[in-house]
Scaffold this active site. Sequence first.
Site, short mmCIF file in Angstrom:
data_model
loop_
_atom_site.label_atom_id
_atom_site.label_comp_id
_atom_site.label_asym_id
_atom_site.label_seq_id
_atom_site.Cartn_x
_atom_site.Cartn_y
_atom_site.Cartn_z
N HIS A 76 67.31 121.43 68.66
CA HIS A 76 68.19 120.71 69.59
C HIS A 76 67.52 120.41 70.93
O HIS A 76 68.04 119.61 71.71
CB HIS A 76 69.45 121.55 69.86
CG HIS A 76 70.08 122.06 68.61
ND1 HIS A 76 69.86 123.33 68.12
CD2 HIS A 76 70.90 121.46 67.72
CE1 HIS A 76 70.53 123.50 66.99
NE2 HIS A 76 71.17 122.37 66.72
N CYS B 140 63.51 118.27 67.69
CA CYS B 140 63.41 117.06 66.88
C CYS B 140 62.74 115.96 67.70
O CYS B 140 63.13 115.72 68.85
CB CYS B 140 64.80 116.60 66.43
SG CYS B 140 64.78 115.02 65.57
N HIS C 235 77.15 121.42 74.05
CA HIS C 235 76.25 121.35 72.89
C HIS C 235 74.82 121.59 73.36
O HIS C 235 74.41 121.08 74.41
CB HIS C 235 76.36 119.98 72.22
CG HIS C 235 75.67 119.91 70.89
ND1 HIS C 235 74.31 119.73 70.78
CD2 HIS C 235 76.14 120.03 69.63
CE1 HIS C 235 73.98 119.72 69.49
NE2 HIS C 235 75.07 119.91 68.78
N GLU D 180 72.01 120.41 72.53
CA GLU D 180 71.21 119.20 72.77
C GLU D 180 71.54 118.60 74.13
O GLU D 180 70.65 118.15 74.85
CB GLU D 180 71.45 118.17 71.66
CG GLU D 180 70.58 116.93 71.83
CD GLU D 180 70.86 115.84 70.81
OE1 GLU D 180 70.71 114.66 71.17
OE2 GLU D 180 71.24 116.17 69.66
N THR E 259 72.08 112.62 70.04
CA THR E 259 71.64 111.95 68.81
C THR E 259 72.60 112.10 67.64
O THR E 259 72.45 111.43 66.63
CB THR E 259 70.27 112.49 68.36
OG1 THR E 259 70.39 113.89 68.04
CG2 THR E 259 69.21 112.29 69.43
N CYS F 79 70.49 109.12 66.07
CA CYS F 79 69.34 109.13 65.16
C CYS F 79 69.69 108.46 63.83
O CYS F 79 70.84 108.36 63.44
CB CYS F 79 68.82 110.55 64.96
SG CYS F 79 69.69 111.52 63.73
N SER G 151 78.20 122.52 63.80
CA SER G 151 77.32 121.36 63.57
C SER G 151 78.02 120.09 64.02
O SER G 151 78.99 119.64 63.40
CB SER G 151 76.95 121.27 62.08
OG SER G 151 76.36 120.03 61.79
N ASN H 217 77.01 116.90 63.97
CA ASN H 217 76.96 115.75 63.06
C ASN H 217 77.86 115.97 61.85
O ASN H 217 78.42 115.02 61.30
CB ASN H 217 75.52 115.43 62.66
CG ASN H 217 74.94 116.38 61.63
OD1 ASN H 217 75.08 116.16 60.43
ND2 ASN H 217 74.28 117.43 62.08
N SER I 274 72.05 119.38 58.58
CA SER I 274 71.43 120.71 58.57
C SER I 274 71.88 121.55 57.37
O SER I 274 71.63 122.75 57.33
CB SER I 274 71.75 121.45 59.87
OG SER I 274 73.12 121.37 60.19
#
Length: 319
Positions: free
Chosen positions: A84, A106, A134, A136, A175, A205, A233, A235, A278
């Site tokens: 992240h 990433c 989060h 990230e 992302t 992404c 998670s 995403n 993930s």
Amino acid sequence: MNAPFPSRRPIQVLLATPRGFCAGVDRAIQIVERALEKYGPPVYVRHEIVHNRHVVERLKAMGAVFVTDLDQCPDDRPVVFSAHGVPKAVPAEAKRRELFFLDATCPLVSKVHVEAERHYAAGREIVLIGHAGHPEVIGTMGQLPQAAITLIETVEDAEAFQPRDPDKLAYVTQTTLSVDDTAGIVSALKKRFPGLPDPHKEDICYATTNRQEAVKRVAATCDLVLVVGSQNSSNSQRLVEVALRAGARDARLVDDAGAVDWSWFENVSTVGVTAGASAPEPLIEALVAAIAARFDAEVSEDSGARETVSFKLPRVLAE
């Protein structure tokens, strides 16, 4: 409540493609695995390497030690930073302590970091579209001095935002966001600030975008969509939201087949299955097997995008 149905009635199972691991997740996990092979356990990992309980537990069993802060890491063992990304203060502290560290951020998250730094150097105020708390988002905001970046989570935030200078403004995004939600926020910002420049390349992404598009394709014909992924998670959570918006009657996030409540399948004739970026493929296979054990399942796969992206490992591990 979780007992098998008395008869194996027919059910259609639609597998979304692509699903599961992306290149950034695969690289991050490989970094921990190879560090354990090369340096032996324990290898310390700051934050969960990726947001999946099964991945974390497997790496723990191999000798990875997950910590929340560098203070918990000894001076004589390798440290891995999660996929992240981390605030700049973290590698700076690692260097000060002369720790050996490996950065599993990433590359697509690193691209956002570089972009934010470029805007800052050009004297622009930066808006970050993302979710508070989060890792990230914490990492991206930590690339620059405090107050250089303003976090915007909703269209309402975008409408209330007051920049210092509307002509010197730029935006970047987390992302792993919902593509549609982000488009709505960007549209609200551009309505107020028409000169707001777009990133050179989309920040959300490719893997997040592809998985959301795949869910949209299957969800409209599904009574139920199951998304394999952990609760933390981002995403994976977005895939549930996208499925519901795309027309699925119901959508659920499950860690694995053991988390399924089979009462959800009442009056379900078509179920879609996908997984966050993930989530390992064996979890998806086990879920499909669990469905097939209870129903006369006809499994088909969506002909979605085939991903060929890969990212290089750090040189010290690739040698």
